[in-house]
Design a protein around this motif. Structure first.
Motif, PDB file in Angstrom:
ATOM      1  N   PRO A   1       0.819  -1.215   0.000  1.00 28.96           N
ATOM      2  CA  PRO A   1       0.000   0.000   0.000  1.00 28.96           C
ATOM      3  C   PRO A   1       0.856   1.270   0.000  1.00 28.96           C
ATOM      4  O   PRO A   1       0.491   2.262  -0.638  1.00 28.96           O
ATOM      5  N   ILE A   2       1.990   1.240   0.671  1.00 28.21           N
ATOM      6  CA  ILE A   2       2.868   2.415   0.687  1.00 28.21           C
ATOM      7  C   ILE A   2       3.436   2.640  -0.713  1.00 28.21           C
ATOM      8  O   ILE A   2       3.498   3.778  -1.209  1.00 28.21           O
TER       9      ILE A   2
ATOM     10  N   ILE B   1       2.147   1.229   9.087  1.00 29.76           N
ATOM     11  CA  ILE B   1       1.541   0.058   8.466  1.00 29.76           C
ATOM     12  C   ILE B   1       1.939  -1.208   9.223  1.00 29.76           C
ATOM     13  O   ILE B   1       1.146  -2.162   9.341  1.00 29.76           O
TER      14      ILE B   1
ATOM     15  N   ASP C   1      -0.388  -1.191  12.249  1.00 27.30           N
ATOM     16  CA  ASP C   1      -1.749  -1.541  11.823  1.00 27.30           C
ATOM     17  C   ASP C   1      -1.867  -3.040  11.578  1.00 27.30           C
ATOM     18  O   ASP C   1      -2.900  -3.657  11.869  1.00 27.30           O
ATOM     19  N   THR C   2      -0.806  -3.638  11.044  1.00 24.47           N
ATOM     20  CA  THR C   2      -0.846  -5.076  10.789  1.00 24.47           C
ATOM     21  C   THR C   2      -0.867  -5.869  12.089  1.00 24.47           C
ATOM     22  O   THR C   2      -1.504  -6.915  12.174  1.00 24.47           O
TER      23      THR C   2
ATOM     24  N   LEU D   1      -2.497  -4.949  14.612  1.00 19.89           N
ATOM     25  CA  LEU D   1      -3.908  -4.922  15.010  1.00 19.89           C
ATOM     26  C   LEU D   1      -4.709  -5.949  14.219  1.00 19.89           C
ATOM     27  O   LEU D   1      -5.607  -6.611  14.765  1.00 19.89           O
ATOM     28  N   LEU D   2      -4.367  -6.112  12.935  1.00 22.66           N
ATOM     29  CA  LEU D   2      -5.038  -7.145  12.136  1.00 22.66           C
ATOM     30  C   LEU D   2      -4.754  -8.527  12.706  1.00 22.66           C
ATOM     31  O   LEU D   2      -5.646  -9.385  12.765  1.00 22.66           O
TER      32      LEU D   2
ATOM     33  N   ASP E   1      -6.848  -9.042  15.611  1.00 18.44           N
ATOM     34  CA  ASP E   1      -8.211  -9.371  15.181  1.00 18.44           C
ATOM     35  C   ASP E   1      -8.316 -10.855  14.861  1.00 18.44           C
ATOM     36  O   ASP E   1      -9.280 -11.531  15.245  1.00 18.44           O
TER      37      ASP E   1
ATOM     38  N   HIS F   1      -1.914   3.593  18.784  1.00 16.68           N
ATOM     39  CA  HIS F   1      -2.300   2.267  18.267  1.00 16.68           C
ATOM     40  C   HIS F   1      -1.488   1.162  18.946  1.00 16.68           C
ATOM     41  O   HIS F   1      -2.008   0.082  19.220  1.00 16.68           O
TER      42      HIS F   1
ATOM     43  N   GLU G   1      -2.951   0.585  22.227  1.00 18.21           N
ATOM     44  CA  GLU G   1      -4.220  -0.120  22.042  1.00 18.21           C
ATOM     45  C   GLU G   1      -3.946  -1.604  21.797  1.00 18.21           C
ATOM     46  O   GLU G   1      -4.597  -2.474  22.389  1.00 18.21           O
TER      47      GLU G   1
END
Lengths: 357, 357, 357, 357, 357
Positions: E155-156, E182, E185-186, E188-189, E192, E263, E266
């Protein structure tokens, strides 16, 4: 209960698009197509006006010398949120936080405004509801962003209408405090609810535990984990808010916020106590299982230990050997009964002595 | 015990009206219709006068050059509390704290007074009682607000009457210290009580555990959780009090308060030790259950393992086959007995070797 | 062991009179009527004199230019303690601490002296003894207050007599250090003792656990809790002592005290390791119980599973139906035996395969 | 494994003589009569000379302008250690620390030298060895004191011989760093070893747990406790070393030491992960026991539940009542068989449905 | 799952050669013979060029006035890594860190560059992959070093091509931020993913637990331990990065990094919640086992308790005594049946009352 848990579980799960540019104002909550609705409160000296579902332009129209509360329901329409951002000089990163409904409670001090985000938890018909709540504080203005129409602010709305002067004098900081105060008070109500649930659970475990009880414990544990995830950052958020170096909060308001912080700490203490109590209840339940197992095994053992030897004996005299002298005795049968009764009584006495009966 | 627990459980539960304006002096405790009663102590140099149940006007009447202790029983009549607030310049937030009987221990320094709130725990006929206690300290004045008539301050009352000079010289700060000191000493007495309860519990578990024992553990655990919730904030409250930057506490008084703080820390240490000990006792109880289960199973297994094969054997010779040579042997019956006895003895020896008997 | 535990348990329990005036020098320990005895050490340059059981006047007689150690055994005679207080300007609160034998270790810096209180733990004939120890440090003077005659200071007494110069040069601070050092070293000895107890316990659990073993674990757990309550405040007390801003401790002495602090930290680490090990041993014991239960159950199951079906079969051929063709077959009996043996062997093979034998 | 554990257990146990004067250089480790041996490394510019087992005088002979590493094996000969103390102005307290082989890792900064003590752990033929290691750092001089001949420094010796310039340029600080670096790297190797042990243990537990497995868990737990006691103070020691205000460590060396500190923290993290994993493995083992017990009980219950009622039935028709109509029916025997088969099949179906088979 | 675990387990294990000189750039990861590949991104004002697999010389060629991202895949070829070190003045210790793929996340500020190392975790076809990621930040230059070709930065790359101006304006700091963002964020994925795994696990445990379930719990526990080892240092690394005193990060970039830090916190909170939930699930599973065991035992006990006494009775009347009056009664057989039915019914009623059926 399951319904509330289902909702709670979602908290923290995100659909976030990985690799977006920072400050990309993209909604990451659950899909909804409810329209966004905006309520507007205006207080001018001792007059308060309350308009429901105003247009965006009305909301953005800035007039001097009044206290305004713009209450936005729905954060999925990012176009509208961006309009607010433009009108009130709100940083893109803040807008991004507003539309991502899974943030930890935090405070951010900007030159143009103060940003507060926290989670609102409340009970609706005995079911726990939760959503993210964002506040923007500027001079004479509080903006709140909620996910849905439903909320817990009606008492504030009534007080705003009844005693507008008080809010007008206190300013936007006082209004913000009132809103946060009610959120924290509701946490305490939610804790009361769980307090009663735990009491009921304890009664069940002590009197009549069932398999279902374990599911109940599991559900409650998960709920308390979620509560803790919402409450823990709130405690430090309140601390930051009280110490925030922002011109939008005066000393008077901070005195009130300190009071809210006391309640947050109290809630935190009580939550820890609840967690410990629940963990004790699980142990109690398991120990009860062991006790019941022991009782069951004792019954089995007592019955088996008495009758298995006796059955052996009667088996002996059921044999068909040609030569079995006892069988021919006149009193053989009665002597055997007497002997077996003696054995049984002796065993019962021994069990009684060992505390098995 | 249950009675004390019932009372304790209530601590922290509130009837608070959500969304009240801050500083709303609204009583949130349990309903009562006892009248509020006020005791008044006056010390002038070496003369102390003690009046019970004075009128409000007497209590509020300010005369110079004396030390006064206004002791208010009952906080549900908020009209009277507000009268005190007006007479002594007490902030509305403080009044709100006074009438909400579920606060964590804390100290608040105001320009006009020092506010201290804590929980008083004591034993009455072996039953634990608890209530909230608020103190207002001003020059020459201590005000105390209690929920009910009952309290633990009689020794102070006697000392005030017996040695008024000491209190007069020490001033209001010294009186406040004396009151807090006795509260903390009573915590230690309560801990002694639980210490003895745990000792008794241990004796029960080691000698003769019963199902009832588990309920006892559960009750004690809940009580210790409550004690901890009362004691934990007290420790940091004492720390704040010693470091409070208030003109109402001089260095001499602070030296005394440091002594109280030592006791609070000691109480805290002992509580943690009690909690750990109780948790160990629960483990002990569960392990005892396992041991007993093992014993029961061993008995069952020994009996079954010996007699089930023997029963099979006698079953064999109870069969009605036309051709069964052994049955016709003269010594068949006696040989079988010998064989079965041999089996039983061999098995017993093996069990003994495996440490099962 | 039980005896030591009994003594240990008392630590922390108090007979304190509630509501006494602060600085009330009232003994709160167990009743005793042993007389108070005072030992006096005087060191002048290279000459040391040691007098046992001196009179109070001798002890209080102050002569210049020497190092003195006044060692007081017994703290229940508060009249005598107060005499010391008067003679050496000791604050009433300190005297109160000296005669209340349940204090946490702490240091207090006064203008006229330094006050140190800690617990002395030692083994006497394998039984753990403990008592409170208070030190007053002034220029050229160490006063120690112990509960009973018995103590651990004999090595110091010998060194004082043997090498008085060293102590004379080091001054009172050095003497205080030597006394504290020996107390902490004794803690390490006590930990060694428990280390060996735990090793023995582990051997017992691994080789031949019995019901008695559980009582042993319980006793050790309680002892370690008590040790921790004595040791935890000691660690921070040593820290305070090293950082104490007092003229009675010079840098040289502080270097020595840092060494003692190292040992205290080491003791603390070792105690935590012991506690963890004991907790592991309990788990080991419980797991061993489960393993044994499994073995017992397997034996029961193997025996039952083989013989119960066979008993059923022989029961069938013990029935008295008029028509039972098998009974009349010539080889019926022997065929049945063959069949039953086959079943038994097949089952044994299956059990072996499932790892049950 | 047992051998390594035996050695490890000794760590922390002491023979220390209680009440010695401070700075008494008295060996407190296990008795040994190996002679002390001294290795000497000299680096002058690009030439390194390595002499094994030099005499004490050679070791103490100070020549200018070179880098020396005096490596002492054996600390029980306190006379020799004292000679070093005299020659290099080492404080008596430091000498005492060197000869007491049970110290927590620490750094001490003196005017004349820097003192570092830590534990060296390594694997020798799969068996864990450990001993205390002391370093004295002065200008151009590193002294190391080890308990035995055996060590892990051979790679350093080779590098010293191969690239003396690098060490000569880096100075004594760089040499000290190299030695500490290799000690910490060896910790990581030891952790790798336990990592693999735990993996093997997990495989055993998942595939074929046996009673022996529990002993394995116990041994590993004790080892990890010991590792932690060695590693925990090391972490803070490295921190102190980096921040030590000593002229013997320049900034370049400190950059290297920061790298070592990273490794120490990594080791600490990994140890915690190992401890948690081991604790999980124990839980896994216990749960496996429960599962197996459940299986055993199910087999017993299925067999018993099917055959006990059937045995009752065949017992009924084995009775000898004069009037038993069924016995005389022609098809009685076969009807009974059919009935019993039906019962057995129905039960099997029910067990299957309840997931017991 | 096993595959991912296998990979994860390797993290932290090292082949490091003990005793290497510091700054020895020696690869210590798993052996591979893939060639190293270098991607190069150049941004000049609003034009971005992307070249895959450029030569080393192209990569090292420095041209002014542009933003470059040198993305190196493969760290095992230390000769090439050293070339980078020479070209960009990178310290040897940094190079050593880059090629040792087992470092904790950290930031190091050098005069010439900023060094960041962290772990990249991502899911590939449902399998967790992880590798070490190093960044070097200089003016106008970001260098990244990865172990393998595979990564999460597409994505970058797309955004760089699509909106080069934004990156050009933000500079190298902004690019670094985007890459770290990124990565987090990964995380966090990945969380999940585990969140959903735990939910599925809970459903399995509640509805139909099997032996396999325990392996699942074990695998998940190990994975969460590994996740924690990667995540814990990341939290403090982000803190260091935000407070890093480096000219390569301007205030604007730090504002973005603070967002990433939110994040990370979190993620850390959520991981702790997952760990607690998993631990609760294990308890739930074990409790379920106990419940099932209880049910099994109750069935066994009910069946045995009813039929064992009855079998005894029918055994009695199967005996062959010459004199057994009951056998000759006409109604004997039927009376016995009635008696046995009564016993059975009475027992069933009792079991029902005791809640065993």
């Amino acid at each position: 209960m399951l319904k509330s848990s289902a909702r709670l579980k979602a908290f923290g799960r995100r659909n976030k698009q990985i690799g977006l540019a920072p400050g990309s104002v993209v909604y990451s909550g659950e899909f909804t197509n409810e329209p966004i609705s905006i309520d507007l409160f205006r207080v001018e000296a001792d007059v308060a006006s309350y308009e429901r579902a105003v247009t965006l332009d009305t909301a953005l129209d800035v007039t001097q010398n009044e206290l305004r509360w713009i209450d936005v329901f729905g954060i999925h329409n990012t176009r509208i949120i961006r309009r607010f951002g433009d009108a009130f000089q709100i940083h893109n990163l803040t807008l991004e936080d507003i539309v991502n409904p899974e943030h930890r409670a935090k405070v951010e001090v900007f030159d143009d405004y103060l940003y507060v985000v926290l989670r609102m938890l409340w009970l609706k018909d005995g079911v726990l509801e939760d959503e993210q709540l964002s506040f923007i504080l500027q001079d004479g203005l509080v903006m709140s962003f909620q996910e849905r129409q439903d909320d817990i602010f009606d008492p504030i709305r009534q007080r705003l209408t009844a005693t507008p002067t008080r809010f007008y004098d206190g300013g936007a900081g006082y209004l913000l405090y009132s809103l946060i105060d009610i959120v924290v008070d509701t946490y305490l109500l939610v804790l009361d609810h769980y307090d009663m649930q735990l009491e009921a659970l304890e009664d069940t475990i002590v009197s009549a535990p069932r398999r279902h009880t374990l599911d109940r414990i599991t559900t409650l544990r998960r709920d308390l984990i979620t509560l803790r995830r919402a409450l823990k950052p709130l405690t430090s958020m309140m601390h930051s808010l009280i110490n925030a170096n922002s011109g939008f909060l005066n000393e008077g308001t901070k005195a009130f916020l300190r009071d809210v912080s006391d309640h947050t700490n109290e809630a935190s203490d009580r939550l820890e106590a609840l967690r410990e109590q629940l963990s004790n209840l699980h142990e109690l339940y398991v120990t009860n299982l062991s006790i019941k197992m022991n009782e069951v095994m004792q019954v089995l053992t007592v019955i088996s230990t008495i009758f298995i030897p006796l059955s052996f004996l009667v088996g002996v005299y059921g044999m068909n050997f040609a030569v079995m002298p006892e069988l021919t005795w006149d009193w053989g049968y009665f002597v055997l009964w007497a002997f077996m009764l003696t054995i049984a009584v002796v065993m019962l006495v021994m069990f009684r002595k060992n505390d098995w009966l």
